[in-house]
Motif scaffolding. Structure first.
Motif, short mmCIF file in Angstrom:
data_model
loop_
_atom_site.label_atom_id
_atom_site.label_comp_id
_atom_site.label_asym_id
_atom_site.label_seq_id
_atom_site.Cartn_x
_atom_site.Cartn_y
_atom_site.Cartn_z
N TYR A 1 0.82 -1.22 0.00
CA TYR A 1 0.00 0.00 0.00
C TYR A 1 0.85 1.26 0.00
O TYR A 1 0.44 2.29 -0.54
N ASP A 2 2.01 1.20 0.64
CA ASP A 2 2.91 2.37 0.66
C ASP A 2 3.63 2.42 -0.68
O ASP A 2 4.83 2.21 -0.79
N ILE A 3 2.87 2.74 -1.69
CA ILE A 3 3.35 2.55 -3.06
C ILE A 3 4.46 3.54 -3.41
O ILE A 3 5.32 3.24 -4.24
N ASP A 4 4.49 4.71 -2.74
CA ASP A 4 5.60 5.65 -3.01
C ASP A 4 6.76 5.43 -2.04
O ASP A 4 7.73 6.20 -2.04
N ASP A 5 6.63 4.42 -1.20
CA ASP A 5 7.76 3.95 -0.42
C ASP A 5 8.35 5.01 0.52
O ASP A 5 9.55 5.07 0.71
N ASP A 6 7.47 5.84 1.10
CA ASP A 6 7.99 6.88 2.01
C ASP A 6 7.77 6.52 3.48
O ASP A 6 7.93 7.35 4.36
N GLY A 7 7.40 5.26 3.73
CA GLY A 7 7.31 4.80 5.12
C GLY A 7 5.97 5.03 5.78
O GLY A 7 5.78 4.72 6.95
N GLN A 8 5.02 5.60 5.05
CA GLN A 8 3.66 5.68 5.59
C GLN A 8 2.63 5.56 4.48
O GLN A 8 2.89 5.89 3.33
N ILE A 9 1.48 5.04 4.87
CA ILE A 9 0.37 4.94 3.93
C ILE A 9 -0.47 6.19 4.11
O ILE A 9 -0.86 6.52 5.24
N ALA B 1 -1.93 10.04 -0.73
CA ALA B 1 -1.18 10.05 -1.99
C ALA B 1 -0.99 8.63 -2.52
O ALA B 1 -1.06 8.39 -3.73
N ASP B 2 -0.77 7.67 -1.61
CA ASP B 2 -0.62 6.26 -2.05
C ASP B 2 -1.92 5.77 -2.67
O ASP B 2 -1.90 5.12 -3.71
N PHE B 3 -3.03 6.10 -2.01
CA PHE B 3 -4.32 5.64 -2.54
C PHE B 3 -4.61 6.27 -3.90
O PHE B 3 -5.12 5.62 -4.80
CA LIG Z 1 3.45 6.38 1.19
#
Ligand SMILES: [Ca+2]
Ligand SMILES: [Ca+2]
Ligand SMILES: [Ca+2]
Ligand SMILES: [Ca+2]
Length: 183
Positions: free
Chosen positions: A17-25, A28-30
């Motif tokens: 789910y943390d598709i942009d890989d910044d350590g949080q969902i 923006a990920d959704f």
């Molecule tokens: Ca994220």
């Protein structure tokens, strides 16, 4: 308590789910997932199908945020995510609901030919939306399709989802639903 295996699987699910890989969902990920699904379906940005998809994901995100974003910073980090799942999976009714929702969601999004089952190509699409390699999708699909008939039925998917969330057998194929996870 989540077992060690559950923690690993749910950490993998978090990474998906943390598709942009910044350590949080977060939102923006959704939005990115919705955009990827829209591209997959070839829907126009102004289509009603796209509006429905956005609405569904917006509901999903708002539900997750309201129950999992404990510190209210607008994102769900891994600790918050695991705490959320620990509570959800200990509650029989919520566990059943999560398994059913995941199954329904996967079918709604990726059963493109609408035969009620997930074929290999559809499974590859699913992994593609979340940025997972085609090759891995092909390997995992063979594991998930336990009876080897070339499709994952709704019934099979329910079993795999249940294994994914709660199973503690390290060899269960359902562990791999979102791809292999680290030790
Ligand atoms: Ca994220
Ligand atoms: Ca937070
Ligand atoms: Ca299908
Ligand atoms: Ca099958």
């Amino acid at each position: 308590m989540l077992t060690d295996l559950q923690t690993k699987k749910l950490t993998r699910y978090f990474q998906i789910y943390d598709i942009d890989d910044d350590g949080q969902i977060d939102e923006a990920d959704f939005e990115r997932i919705v955009e990827n699904v829209r591209t997959l379906h070839g829907a126009a940005e102004s289509s009603s199908a796209y509006d429905l998809l956005r609405a569904a994901y917006s509901t999903l995100w708002n539900g997750l945020r309201s129950s999992a974003d404990a510190d209210g910073d607008g994102g769900v980090d891994l600790d918050e995510w695991l705490a959320y799942w620990q509570i959800a999976l200990e509650d029989e009714a919520r566990y059943d609901a999560e398994v059913r929702q995941l199954t329904d969601r996967l079918l709604a999004l990726f059963d493109l030919d609408e035969d009620g089952e997930i074929g290999a190509a559809e499974f590859i699409d699913f992994y593609g939306v979340f940025g997972i390699a085609v090759q891995l999708a092909e390997t995992v699909f063979v594991e998930l399709d336990a009876d080897g008939d070339g499709v994952v039925t709704r019934e099979e998917l329910l079993g795999l989802s249940a294994e994914f969330f709660r199973g503690d057998d390290p060899d269960a194929p359902g562990n791999l639903l979102f791809g292999p996870f680290g030790a």
